[in-house]
Write a protein that holds these residues in place. Structure first.
Motif, PDB file in Angstrom:
ATOM      1  N   GLY A 157       0.801  -1.220   0.000  1.00  0.00           N
ATOM      2  CA  GLY A 157       0.000   0.000   0.000  1.00  0.00           C
ATOM      3  C   GLY A 157       0.829   1.263   0.000  1.00  0.00           C
ATOM      4  N   THR A 158       2.134   1.138  -0.244  1.00  0.00           N
ATOM      5  CA  THR A 158       3.027   2.299  -0.263  1.00  0.00           C
ATOM      6  C   THR A 158       3.697   2.411  -1.628  1.00  0.00           C
ATOM      7  OG1 THR A 158       5.016   1.114   0.474  1.00  0.00           O
ATOM      8  CG2 THR A 158       3.484   1.888   2.185  1.00  0.00           C
ATOM      9  N   SER A 159       4.418   3.499  -1.817  1.00  0.00           N
ATOM     10  CA  SER A 159       5.098   3.723  -3.096  1.00  0.00           C
ATOM     11  C   SER A 159       6.184   2.689  -3.368  1.00  0.00           C
ATOM     12  CB  SER A 159       5.687   5.138  -3.133  1.00  0.00           C
ATOM     13  OG  SER A 159       6.591   5.333  -2.062  1.00  0.00           O
ATOM     14  N   MET A 160       6.617   1.940  -2.348  1.00  0.00           N
ATOM     15  CA  MET A 160       7.599   0.878  -2.567  1.00  0.00           C
ATOM     16  C   MET A 160       7.070  -0.175  -3.536  1.00  0.00           C
ATOM     17  SD  MET A 160       9.364   0.185   1.152  1.00  0.00           S
ATOM     18  CE  MET A 160       7.812  -0.356   1.887  1.00  0.00           C
ATOM     19  N   ASP A 161       5.752  -0.316  -3.591  1.00  0.00           N
ATOM     20  CA  ASP A 161       5.155  -1.318  -4.479  1.00  0.00           C
ATOM     21  C   ASP A 161       5.411  -1.015  -5.947  1.00  0.00           C
ATOM     22  OD1 ASP A 161       4.150  -2.587  -2.249  1.00  0.00           O
ATOM     23  OD2 ASP A 161       2.176  -1.646  -2.391  1.00  0.00           O
ATOM     24  N   LEU A 162       5.652   0.236  -6.272  1.00  0.00           N
ATOM     25  CA  LEU A 162       5.892   0.585  -7.675  1.00  0.00           C
ATOM     26  C   LEU A 162       7.149  -0.106  -8.191  1.00  0.00           C
ATOM     27  CD1 LEU A 162       5.002   4.390  -7.508  1.00  0.00           C
ATOM     28  CD2 LEU A 162       3.582   2.520  -8.402  1.00  0.00           C
ATOM     29  N   ARG A 163       8.143  -0.265  -7.334  1.00  0.00           N
ATOM     30  CA  ARG A 163       9.354  -0.986  -7.738  1.00  0.00           C
ATOM     31  C   ARG A 163       9.072  -2.471  -7.913  1.00  0.00           C
ATOM     32  NH1 ARG A 163      11.512   2.724  -4.002  1.00  0.00           N
ATOM     33  NH2 ARG A 163      11.556   1.181  -2.320  1.00  0.00           N
ATOM     34  N   GLN A 164       8.214  -3.015  -7.046  1.00  0.00           N
ATOM     35  CA  GLN A 164       7.852  -4.428  -7.193  1.00  0.00           C
ATOM     36  C   GLN A 164       7.107  -4.682  -8.503  1.00  0.00           C
ATOM     37  OE1 GLN A 164       6.752  -7.042  -3.757  1.00  0.00           O
ATOM     38  NE2 GLN A 164       5.994  -5.101  -2.926  1.00  0.00           N
ATOM     39  N   LEU A 165       6.229  -3.759  -8.872  1.00  0.00           N
ATOM     40  CA  LEU A 165       5.461  -3.923 -10.105  1.00  0.00           C
ATOM     41  C   LEU A 165       6.375  -4.038 -11.322  1.00  0.00           C
ATOM     42  CD1 LEU A 165       2.515  -1.410  -9.557  1.00  0.00           C
ATOM     43  CD2 LEU A 165       2.337  -3.902  -9.687  1.00  0.00           C
ATOM     44  N   ALA A 166       7.491  -3.336 -11.277  1.00  0.00           N
ATOM     45  CA  ALA A 166       8.409  -3.335 -12.424  1.00  0.00           C
ATOM     46  C   ALA A 166       9.043  -4.698 -12.666  1.00  0.00           C
ATOM     47  CB  ALA A 166       9.492  -2.282 -12.217  1.00  0.00           C
ATOM     48  N   ASP A 167       9.009  -5.570 -11.649  1.00  0.00           N
ATOM     49  CA  ASP A 167       9.591  -6.904 -11.787  1.00  0.00           C
ATOM     50  C   ASP A 167       8.527  -8.001 -11.787  1.00  0.00           C
ATOM     51  OD1 ASP A 167      12.239  -5.911 -11.724  1.00  0.00           O
ATOM     52  OD2 ASP A 167      12.175  -5.810  -9.531  1.00  0.00           O
ATOM     53  N   ALA A 168       7.255  -7.623 -11.888  1.00  0.00           N
ATOM     54  CA  ALA A 168       6.179  -8.577 -11.664  1.00  0.00           C
ATOM     55  C   ALA A 168       5.472  -8.972 -12.960  1.00  0.00           C
ATOM     56  CB  ALA A 168       5.155  -7.989 -10.689  1.00  0.00           C
ATOM     57  N   TYR A 169       4.705 -10.048 -12.831  1.00  0.00           N
ATOM     58  CA  TYR A 169       3.761 -10.450 -13.875  1.00  0.00           C
ATOM     59  C   TYR A 169       2.357 -10.018 -13.451  1.00  0.00           C
ATOM     60  CZ  TYR A 169       7.431 -13.509 -15.698  1.00  0.00           C
ATOM     61  OH  TYR A 169       8.595 -14.009 -16.231  1.00  0.00           O
ATOM     62  N   ALA A 170       1.472  -9.911 -14.415  1.00  0.00           N
ATOM     63  CA  ALA A 170       0.074  -9.615 -14.119  1.00  0.00           C
ATOM     64  C   ALA A 170      -0.809 -10.561 -14.923  1.00  0.00           C
ATOM     65  CB  ALA A 170      -0.269  -8.170 -14.453  1.00  0.00           C
ATOM     66  N   ALA A 171      -1.769 -11.183 -14.249  1.00  0.00           N
ATOM     67  CA  ALA A 171      -2.740 -12.028 -14.924  1.00  0.00           C
ATOM     68  C   ALA A 171      -3.821 -11.152 -15.539  1.00  0.00           C
ATOM     69  CB  ALA A 171      -3.370 -13.005 -13.941  1.00  0.00           C
ATOM     70  N   VAL A 172      -4.050 -11.293 -16.837  1.00  0.00           N
ATOM     71  CA  VAL A 172      -5.049 -10.474 -17.521  1.00  0.00           C
ATOM     72  C   VAL A 172      -6.111 -11.373 -18.139  1.00  0.00           C
ATOM     73  CG1 VAL A 172      -3.418  -8.608 -17.976  1.00  0.00           C
ATOM     74  CG2 VAL A 172      -3.725 -10.371 -19.687  1.00  0.00           C
ATOM     75  N   THR A 173      -7.349 -10.950 -17.968  1.00  0.00           N
ATOM     76  CA  THR A 173      -8.494 -11.663 -18.524  1.00  0.00           C
ATOM     77  C   THR A 173      -9.427 -10.632 -19.134  1.00  0.00           C
ATOM     78  OG1 THR A 173      -8.317 -13.355 -16.794  1.00  0.00           O
ATOM     79  CG2 THR A 173     -10.391 -13.239 -18.007  1.00  0.00           C
ATOM     80  N   ALA A 174      -9.854 -10.881 -20.367  1.00  0.00           N
ATOM     81  CA  ALA A 174     -10.718  -9.921 -21.048  1.00  0.00           C
ATOM     82  C   ALA A 174     -11.368 -10.596 -22.246  1.00  0.00           C
ATOM     83  CB  ALA A 174      -9.911  -8.704 -21.514  1.00  0.00           C
ATOM     84  N   PRO A 175     -12.495 -10.049 -22.721  1.00  0.00           N
ATOM     85  CA  PRO A 175     -13.032 -10.533 -23.990  1.00  0.00           C
ATOM     86  C   PRO A 175     -11.981 -10.392 -25.089  1.00  0.00           C
ATOM     87  CG  PRO A 175     -14.616  -9.117 -22.869  1.00  0.00           C
ATOM     88  CD  PRO A 175     -13.331  -8.985 -22.118  1.00  0.00           C
ATOM     89  N   ALA A 176     -11.979 -11.309 -26.041  1.00  0.00           N
ATOM     90  CA  ALA A 176     -10.923 -11.354 -27.054  1.00  0.00           C
ATOM     91  C   ALA A 176     -10.725 -10.017 -27.762  1.00  0.00           C
ATOM     92  CB  ALA A 176     -11.232 -12.448 -28.074  1.00  0.00           C
ATOM     93  N   ALA A 177     -11.826  -9.328 -28.055  1.00  0.00           N
ATOM     94  CA  ALA A 177     -11.733  -8.092 -28.829  1.00  0.00           C
ATOM     95  C   ALA A 177     -10.985  -6.986 -28.097  1.00  0.00           C
ATOM     96  CB  ALA A 177     -13.134  -7.608 -29.214  1.00  0.00           C
ATOM     97  N   VAL A 178     -10.991  -7.046 -26.763  1.00  0.00           N
ATOM     98  CA  VAL A 178     -10.356  -5.976 -25.993  1.00  0.00           C
ATOM     99  C   VAL A 178      -9.177  -6.487 -25.165  1.00  0.00           C
ATOM    100  CG1 VAL A 178     -12.396  -4.509 -25.886  1.00  0.00           C
ATOM    101  CG2 VAL A 178     -12.046  -6.268 -24.131  1.00  0.00           C
TER     102      VAL A 178
END
Length: 237
Positions: free
Chosen positions: A127-148
């Protein structure tokens, strides 16, 4: 959406996740138009300075992209309640960050013309700005309709993450994997530090830090092939 692709972003959920997602999107050039109140507004202001606090209805009314970062059991009622009052807009992007929920959680918004996306950055948020550095090394699971789906992938990249597509039908299994990794890790660390403290070891967390990190690194390397041999594995229980 503006001509340069920048969006007006509203955040619903001021816990550990929402403000950080907002800060990451702001860093990518999007305009954060507001965030709902939480239990620690001072912390939110430190992560998102000068961003106004708004109620959820006003956040939705003003935003081209709405990020919903609330606990799992609140997600469905929140989306449905906003649909009941006619809040969702045609063409509006709506993203939730819950690992175990798929697009069905956003169905009431989609029924009113909004575009549903699910993006879960796989980090342990503080919940702090330190997380921004973690995001730079992370993966993200993405789910969406195919068109978008490309939109969801692009947003994950703007958060700093490498997007990994998870099928809508697989979100429950994905959520279980995330919960197993995080909850088991916390439980074992608490158990171990308690045992060490009980025998008089000073600062057991520091004592275990290198051991835990090196063990996790080894486990990840050994577990690269599911079902592979793990001759050095130790069962605790």
């Amino acid at each position: 959406m503006s001509r340069d692709g920048r969006l007006g972003v509203g955040i619903i959920g001021a816990g550990r996740v929402g403000p950080v997602i907002g800060a990451a999107l702001a860093g990518a050039g999007h305009a954060i138009i507001g965030i709902t109140h939480g239990s620690d507004d001072d912390r939110v202001e430190s992560v998102l300075p000068d961003v106004p606090f708004l109620d959820a209805l006003e956040v939705v009314r003003r935003s081209e992209l709405v990020v919903i970062a609330v606990p799992h059991d609140q997600l469905g009622p929140l989306v449905g309640g906003l649909a009941d009052v006619g809040a969702w807009q045609v063409g509006q992007l709506v993203v939730h960050t819950d690992p175990s929920s798929g697009l069905e959680a956003l169905a009431p918004a989609a029924a009113r013309g909004a575009i549903p996306l699910a993006i879960h950055p796989a980090i342990a948020f503080t919940g702090t700005s330190m997380d921004l550095r973690q995001l730079a090394d992370a993966y993200a699971a993405v789910t969406a309709p195919a068109a978008v789906l490309p939109i969801a992938q692009a947003l994950a990249v703007e958060l700093g993450c490498e997007p990994v597509v998870v099928a809508d039908a697989d979100r429950a299994a994905y959520g279980e994997a995330i919960a197993t990794a995080t909850e088991f890790s916390r439980s074992i660390v608490r158990q171990s530090t308690s045992l060490l403290a009980g025998i008089g070891v000073d600062n057991p967390r520091a004592f275990l830090s290198t051991l835990i990190h090196s063990t996790v690194d080894q486990a990840l390397a050994d577990g690269a092939s599911p079902g592979g041999d793990r001759p050095d594995a130790t069962i605790v229980g």
